[in-house]
Design an enzyme around this catalytic site. Sequence first.
Site, PDB file in Angstrom:
ATOM      1  N   HIS A 129       0.832  -1.211   0.000  1.00  0.00           N
ATOM      2  CA  HIS A 129       0.000   0.000   0.000  1.00  0.00           C
ATOM      3  C   HIS A 129       0.865   1.259   0.000  1.00  0.00           C
ATOM      4  O   HIS A 129       0.705   2.144  -0.851  1.00  0.00           O
ATOM      5  CB  HIS A 129      -0.911  -0.032   1.232  1.00  0.00           C
ATOM      6  CG  HIS A 129      -1.833   1.138   1.339  1.00  0.00           C
ATOM      7  ND1 HIS A 129      -3.147   1.084   0.949  1.00  0.00           N
ATOM      8  CD2 HIS A 129      -1.642   2.397   1.819  1.00  0.00           C
ATOM      9  CE1 HIS A 129      -3.721   2.257   1.164  1.00  0.00           C
ATOM     10  NE2 HIS A 129      -2.820   3.076   1.703  1.00  0.00           N
ATOM     11  N   GLU A 130       1.786   1.345   0.947  1.00  0.00           N
ATOM     12  CA  GLU A 130       2.606   2.550   1.069  1.00  0.00           C
ATOM     13  C   GLU A 130       3.635   2.668  -0.051  1.00  0.00           C
ATOM     14  O   GLU A 130       3.920   3.769  -0.530  1.00  0.00           O
ATOM     15  CB  GLU A 130       3.302   2.575   2.440  1.00  0.00           C
ATOM     16  CG  GLU A 130       2.352   2.720   3.610  1.00  0.00           C
ATOM     17  CD  GLU A 130       1.483   3.967   3.510  1.00  0.00           C
ATOM     18  OE1 GLU A 130       1.988   5.007   3.045  1.00  0.00           O
ATOM     19  OE2 GLU A 130       0.304   3.903   3.900  1.00  0.00           O
ATOM     20  N   HIS A 170       1.929   4.241  -2.956  1.00  0.00           N
ATOM     21  CA  HIS A 170       1.833   5.698  -2.803  1.00  0.00           C
ATOM     22  C   HIS A 170       3.136   6.366  -3.248  1.00  0.00           C
ATOM     23  O   HIS A 170       3.132   7.329  -4.016  1.00  0.00           O
ATOM     24  CB  HIS A 170       1.590   6.062  -1.332  1.00  0.00           C
ATOM     25  CG  HIS A 170       0.190   5.872  -0.868  1.00  0.00           C
ATOM     26  ND1 HIS A 170      -0.913   6.238  -1.617  1.00  0.00           N
ATOM     27  CD2 HIS A 170      -0.302   5.376   0.303  1.00  0.00           C
ATOM     28  CE1 HIS A 170      -2.006   5.963  -0.936  1.00  0.00           C
ATOM     29  NE2 HIS A 170      -1.668   5.437   0.223  1.00  0.00           N
TER      30      HIS A 170
END
Length: 236
Positions: free
Chosen positions: A33-34, A37
Amino acid sequence: MGSATDFLGNMDWWGLLTLLVSAASALFCITIHELSHGLAAYRLGDPTAKNAGRLSLNPIKHLDLVGLVMLVVVKVGWAKPVPVDARYFKRPRQGMALTALAGPVSNFVLALLAVGASSLVWHLAPFSRVTLVALCFGSNVAILSVGLGLFNLIPISPLDGSKVLYALLPDKAYFTILRYEKYVMGVLILLTFLGVFQRPLSFLMLHVLQGFCFITGMPLDWLLAVQDVSAILNLV
């Protein structure tokens, strides 16, 4: 010596393994997820995450302990936010929205891949305890990843959904909300602990997973059952 032997003999080792698998799955989900980003921001011209060492598959760099515990316990949570500097974007608010969306989208893609891999194991691998552990990992990755993706789409600051919402707001409203963003986080944690989001998110998670199972041919009941290895050992 006898008491130690009794303790080890009575230990629920499969339950402990299930917990470890769940924690490992959660770390994997928040890392993807990160990282997504950071990669999205980098592709849009912002090197901040790269300079901070956050374009990494090392889960420790992305770990928020409270968010990890929430993800393992209630299936929704968060990680340490990747630093983003919107001044590098040609269109700052649109760039922030795209960067924010990259996290949840990556989780849904990861969940679909996890369900697909679980389906392959389910249909092709000889059924054994090793197979069951593999299914447990795939199930946890799928469920936690969908939970993480959906939770972060909630349009409450500082979740990813809020960045998408902000891109549609007038400038005055946008900067006013940003000013109070850090205070909203405490309210968000409280609401999560109180289970305010649990019922609607569980409903959405079930239907997303149902769709992924339909696409991949994985039985939904088994995908949900193998979250806990110890609960179905008698089926092996």
